[in-house]
Design a protein around this motif. Structure first.
Motif, PDB file in Angstrom:
ATOM      1  N   TRP A 143     -15.771  34.249   3.868  1.00 50.59           N
ATOM      2  CA  TRP A 143     -14.360  33.929   3.699  1.00 50.59           C
ATOM      3  C   TRP A 143     -14.216  32.769   2.722  1.00 50.59           C
ATOM      4  CZ3 TRP A 143     -13.933  28.876   5.069  1.00 50.59           C
ATOM      5  CH2 TRP A 143     -14.847  28.374   6.017  1.00 50.59           C
ATOM      6  N   SER A 144     -12.991  32.522   2.273  1.00 52.40           N
ATOM      7  CA  SER A 144     -12.727  31.359   1.427  1.00 52.40           C
ATOM      8  C   SER A 144     -11.235  31.054   1.464  1.00 52.40           C
ATOM      9  CB  SER A 144     -13.180  31.607  -0.018  1.00 52.40           C
ATOM     10  OG  SER A 144     -12.461  32.681  -0.587  1.00 52.40           O
ATOM     11  N   PHE A 145     -10.896  29.810   1.100  1.00 55.82           N
ATOM     12  CA  PHE A 145      -9.491  29.410   0.990  1.00 55.82           C
ATOM     13  C   PHE A 145      -9.376  28.241   0.032  1.00 55.82           C
ATOM     14  CE2 PHE A 145     -10.977  26.734   4.532  1.00 55.82           C
ATOM     15  CZ  PHE A 145     -10.496  25.488   4.158  1.00 55.82           C
ATOM     16  N   PHE A 146      -8.133  28.003  -0.435  1.00 55.95           N
ATOM     17  CA  PHE A 146      -7.835  26.877  -1.315  1.00 55.95           C
ATOM     18  C   PHE A 146      -6.443  26.376  -0.963  1.00 55.95           C
ATOM     19  CE2 PHE A 146      -5.960  25.189  -5.248  1.00 55.95           C
ATOM     20  CZ  PHE A 146      -6.894  24.217  -5.567  1.00 55.95           C
ATOM     21  N   TRP A 147      -6.317  25.062  -0.720  1.00 52.58           N
ATOM     22  CA  TRP A 147      -5.049  24.463  -0.307  1.00 52.58           C
ATOM     23  C   TRP A 147      -4.657  23.352  -1.280  1.00 52.58           C
ATOM     24  CZ3 TRP A 147      -6.396  23.307   5.553  1.00 52.58           C
ATOM     25  CH2 TRP A 147      -6.494  24.529   6.243  1.00 52.58           C
ATOM     26  N   LEU A 148      -3.349  23.094  -1.370  1.00 51.38           N
ATOM     27  CA  LEU A 148      -2.801  21.908  -2.027  1.00 51.38           C
ATOM     28  C   LEU A 148      -2.028  21.096  -0.993  1.00 51.38           C
ATOM     29  CD1 LEU A 148      -1.436  23.195  -5.463  1.00 51.38           C
ATOM     30  CD2 LEU A 148      -3.444  21.755  -5.073  1.00 51.38           C
ATOM     31  N   ALA A 149      -2.135  19.760  -1.085  1.00 51.13           N
ATOM     32  CA  ALA A 149      -1.527  18.908  -0.063  1.00 51.13           C
ATOM     33  C   ALA A 149      -0.830  17.709  -0.696  1.00 51.13           C
ATOM     34  CB  ALA A 149      -2.588  18.431   0.927  1.00 51.13           C
ATOM     35  N   PRO A 150       0.508  17.675  -0.697  1.00 51.50           N
ATOM     36  CA  PRO A 150       1.226  16.442  -1.053  1.00 51.50           C
ATOM     37  C   PRO A 150       1.209  15.477   0.140  1.00 51.50           C
ATOM     38  CG  PRO A 150       2.782  18.197  -0.564  1.00 51.50           C
ATOM     39  CD  PRO A 150       1.411  18.805  -0.460  1.00 51.50           C
ATOM     40  N   GLU A 151       1.054  14.185  -0.146  1.00 53.56           N
ATOM     41  CA  GLU A 151       0.905  13.194   0.927  1.00 53.56           C
ATOM     42  C   GLU A 151       1.592  11.888   0.532  1.00 53.56           C
ATOM     43  OE1 GLU A 151      -3.510  15.154   1.421  1.00 53.56           O
ATOM     44  OE2 GLU A 151      -3.337  13.035   0.864  1.00 53.56           O
ATOM     45  N   VAL A 152       1.989  11.095   1.525  1.00 52.66           N
ATOM     46  CA  VAL A 152       2.557   9.768   1.302  1.00 52.66           C
ATOM     47  C   VAL A 152       1.809   8.768   2.180  1.00 52.66           C
ATOM     48  CG1 VAL A 152       4.845  10.590   0.650  1.00 52.66           C
ATOM     49  CG2 VAL A 152       4.333  10.167   3.067  1.00 52.66           C
ATOM     50  N   GLU A 153       1.919   7.464   1.820  1.00 57.46           N
ATOM     51  CA  GLU A 153       1.163   6.443   2.542  1.00 57.46           C
ATOM     52  C   GLU A 153       1.896   5.107   2.517  1.00 57.46           C
ATOM     53  OE1 GLU A 153      -2.533   6.355   0.471  1.00 57.46           O
ATOM     54  OE2 GLU A 153      -1.651   5.726  -1.422  1.00 57.46           O
ATOM     55  N   LEU A 154       1.594   4.260   3.515  1.00 60.21           N
ATOM     56  CA  LEU A 154       2.208   2.940   3.631  1.00 60.21           C
ATOM     57  C   LEU A 154       1.299   2.061   4.479  1.00 60.21           C
ATOM     58  CD1 LEU A 154       4.768   1.120   3.177  1.00 60.21           C
ATOM     59  CD2 LEU A 154       5.562   1.950   5.407  1.00 60.21           C
ATOM     60  N   THR A 155       1.236   0.767   4.150  1.00 62.34           N
ATOM     61  CA  THR A 155       0.447  -0.183   4.928  1.00 62.34           C
ATOM     62  C   THR A 155       1.361  -1.164   5.651  1.00 62.34           C
ATOM     63  OG1 THR A 155      -1.424  -0.077   3.411  1.00 62.34           O
ATOM     64  CG2 THR A 155      -1.273  -2.033   4.804  1.00 62.34           C
ATOM     65  N   TRP A 156       1.149  -1.280   6.969  1.00 64.40           N
ATOM     66  CA  TRP A 156       1.849  -2.273   7.779  1.00 64.40           C
ATOM     67  C   TRP A 156       1.223  -2.312   9.167  1.00 64.40           C
ATOM     68  CZ3 TRP A 156       4.257  -2.445  12.454  1.00 64.40           C
ATOM     69  CH2 TRP A 156       4.949  -3.628  12.745  1.00 64.40           C
ATOM     70  N   PRO A 157       0.894  -3.494   9.685  1.00 70.82           N
ATOM     71  CA  PRO A 157       0.893  -4.799   9.011  1.00 70.82           C
ATOM     72  C   PRO A 157      -0.393  -4.966   8.202  1.00 70.82           C
ATOM     73  CG  PRO A 157       0.158  -5.040  11.268  1.00 70.82           C
ATOM     74  CD  PRO A 157       0.487  -3.584  11.100  1.00 70.82           C
ATOM     75  N   HIS A 158      -0.496  -6.070   7.448  1.00 66.75           N
ATOM     76  CA  HIS A 158      -1.727  -6.305   6.701  1.00 66.75           C
ATOM     77  C   HIS A 158      -1.949  -7.804   6.520  1.00 66.75           C
ATOM     78  CE1 HIS A 158       0.523  -7.083   2.873  1.00 66.75           C
ATOM     79  NE2 HIS A 158       1.385  -6.259   3.443  1.00 66.75           N
ATOM     80  N   GLY A 176       0.813  -1.213   0.000  1.00 69.53           N
ATOM     81  CA  GLY A 176       0.000   0.000   0.000  1.00 69.53           C
ATOM     82  C   GLY A 176       0.839   1.252   0.000  1.00 69.53           C
ATOM     83  N   ALA A 177       2.005   1.192  -0.615  1.00 69.71           N
ATOM     84  CA  ALA A 177       2.918   2.335  -0.631  1.00 69.71           C
ATOM     85  C   ALA A 177       2.584   3.221  -1.814  1.00 69.71           C
ATOM     86  CB  ALA A 177       4.365   1.861  -0.710  1.00 69.71           C
ATOM     87  N   GLY A 178       2.476   4.511  -1.552  1.00 72.64           N
ATOM     88  CA  GLY A 178       2.149   5.409  -2.637  1.00 72.64           C
ATOM     89  C   GLY A 178       2.255   6.855  -2.227  1.00 72.64           C
ATOM     90  N   TYR A 179       1.799   7.728  -3.125  1.00 72.67           N
ATOM     91  CA  TYR A 179       1.793   9.158  -2.844  1.00 72.67           C
ATOM     92  C   TYR A 179       0.521   9.751  -3.439  1.00 72.67           C
ATOM     93  CZ  TYR A 179       3.368   9.587  -7.700  1.00 72.67           C
ATOM     94  OH  TYR A 179       3.458   9.501  -9.062  1.00 72.67           O
ATOM     95  N   LEU A 180       0.150  10.928  -2.938  1.00 73.46           N
ATOM     96  CA  LEU A 180      -1.059  11.613  -3.391  1.00 73.46           C
ATOM     97  C   LEU A 180      -0.776  13.092  -3.546  1.00 73.46           C
ATOM     98  CD1 LEU A 180      -1.999   9.561  -0.775  1.00 73.46           C
ATOM     99  CD2 LEU A 180      -4.216  10.082  -1.794  1.00 73.46           C
ATOM    100  N   LEU A 181      -1.542  13.724  -4.419  1.00 74.30           N
ATOM    101  CA  LEU A 181      -1.618  15.177  -4.494  1.00 74.30           C
ATOM    102  C   LEU A 181      -3.096  15.539  -4.376  1.00 74.30           C
ATOM    103  CD1 LEU A 181      -0.226  17.906  -4.828  1.00 74.30           C
ATOM    104  CD2 LEU A 181      -0.573  17.685  -7.301  1.00 74.30           C
ATOM    105  N   GLU A 182      -3.412  16.321  -3.360  1.00 71.39           N
ATOM    106  CA  GLU A 182      -4.810  16.610  -3.045  1.00 71.39           C
ATOM    107  C   GLU A 182      -5.042  18.118  -3.057  1.00 71.39           C
ATOM    108  OE1 GLU A 182      -8.132  15.194   0.268  1.00 71.39           O
ATOM    109  OE2 GLU A 182      -5.999  15.049   0.746  1.00 71.39           O
ATOM    110  N   PHE A 183      -6.235  18.539  -3.491  1.00 66.49           N
ATOM    111  CA  PHE A 183      -6.644  19.932  -3.336  1.00 66.49           C
ATOM    112  C   PHE A 183      -7.886  19.982  -2.448  1.00 66.49           C
ATOM    113  CE2 PHE A 183      -9.128  18.664  -7.104  1.00 66.49           C
ATOM    114  CZ  PHE A 183     -10.395  19.168  -6.795  1.00 66.49           C
ATOM    115  N   TYR A 184      -8.053  21.103  -1.774  1.00 65.06           N
ATOM    116  CA  TYR A 184      -9.149  21.233  -0.814  1.00 65.06           C
ATOM    117  C   TYR A 184      -9.479  22.711  -0.642  1.00 65.06           C
ATOM    118  CZ  TYR A 184     -11.006  21.684   3.998  1.00 65.06           C
ATOM    119  OH  TYR A 184     -11.731  22.028   5.114  1.00 65.06           O
ATOM    120  N   GLY A 185     -10.769  23.033  -0.622  1.00 67.30           N
ATOM    121  CA  GLY A 185     -11.178  24.415  -0.421  1.00 67.30           C
ATOM    122  C   GLY A 185     -12.553  24.521   0.205  1.00 67.30           C
TER     123      GLY A 185
END
Length: 326
Positions: free
Chosen positions: A267-282, A240-249
């Motif tokens: 009010w308002s806002f907009f964000w970008l979020a780089p993320e990583v992930e890993l699965t253990w144990p499974h 389950g190893a990977g990476y993501l690029l997410e936007f959120y507002g």
């Protein structure tokens, strides 16, 4: 006497009518932080997912650690029930320019969030990009369990843990799996009911605050629009190893859909979020997925320039009618 089931096999067939038998419904990944997934948990499966979001505004000696504890339970019939119990740790440092002559901190429970997810369609083919994706609706409700009245002036707002409103929301979620990639989208609208607040209350944008002389202010928040999406690349499906690029507002308007003109700030806002992930144990019965990232501000209007380090672990307990795994 007649019994409803004549054998264990009959009982099993009746139970399986609620969910597809032994159906994998997603890989072992933590997924995005702000964008929900359109798939529902099979009946008999559930997961616990604590998050941590550390909201930091440069130049301001204050922070807020927001820790929602999510519990998701498969109900069968393409339904899932989720609860979010948020734990919050607020901190305010000394700031002579703002008249803050001592530090303060406060820990407690914020507004509780309940959600029912209804999956309308499933992903038709995880190898073809132009076929039907998984699509769901969620129906959401927030209860003002966080403290928002009778605030102590000596705590400088750290003891405010909620906004005092009952909220209702409806969201559309889409997810398309095209191995080894996944695409997520979530769009929704939240209605915030009016509430009576008092001295020292801080509005939803985190900056506007009522004077300490205010009593019984009838607050009307504007309509709140929520949108998020993510691209995920699962590099190694076994781990389950990977990476993501997410936007959120989010955008809060100056008008409430049901209650007229708002007197709380828009009010308002907009964000970008780089993320990583890993699965253990499974294993087929249990999987733990770990995720980390940081939300970076791209745009904000009447909203703080906030950087948000994030972390999560998802503890999946897999039932007999579906499991996390490829």
């Amino acid at each position: 006497m007649m019994f409803p089931f004549t054998s264990d096999a009959d009982m099993s067939r009746d139970f399986q009518a609620l969910a597809p038998p032994i159906l994998p419904w997603g890989p072992n990944t933590s997924g995005p932080f702000f964008t929900g997934t359109a798939e529902v948990e099979p009946i008999g499966s559930w997961y616990l997912e604590p998050f941590a979001y550390d909201y930091i505004t440069p130049g301001i000696s204050a922070s807020s650690l927001y820790m929602p504890m999510r519990l998701a339970v498969g109900l069968g019939h393409n339904l899932e029930f989720d609860t979010f119990l948020p734990l919050i740790q607020n901190w305010q440092g000394v700031d002579a320019s703002q008249g803050i002559d001592h530090s303060a901190s406060h820990f407690g429970v914020g507004n509780t969030h309940f959600e029912v997810k209804w999956e309308l369609t499933s992903d038709a083919d995880v190898y073809e990009p132009l076929v039907r994706p998984a699509i769901s609706l969620t129906f959401d409700f927030w209860v003002p369990s966080g403290q928002y009245q009778n605030l102590n002036p000596q705590d400088y707002g750290t003891d405010q843990l909620g906004n005092g409103t009952y909220n209702e929301g409806v969201f559309v979620l889409v997810r398309k799996h095209v191995k080894p990639f996944m695409f997520y989208l979530q769009v929704g609208d939240i209605i915030e009911n009016p509430s009576t607040v008092g001295a020292g209350y801080t509005f939803n944008n985190g900056t506007g605050q009522l004077p300490l002389t205010t009593t019984n202010f009838h607050m009307v928040d504007g309509n709140l629009t929520y949108y998020a999406g993510a691209f995920e690349h699962v590099v190694n499906t076994e781990w389950g190893a990977g990476y993501l690029l997410e936007f959120y507002g989010e955008t809060q308007s100056g008008t409430n859909l049901f209650f007229g003109a708002a007197n709380a700030p828009s009010w308002s806002f907009f964000w970008l979020a780089p993320e990583v992930e890993l699965t253990w144990p499974h294993t087929q019965k249990f999987a733990a997925t770990w995720g980390a990232g940081v939300a970076l501000p791209v745009y904000q209007s009447n909203y703080p320039h906030t950087y948000t380090p994030m972390g999560t672990v998802t503890l999946y307990f897999n039932g007999p009618f579906g499991y996390r795994g490829m």
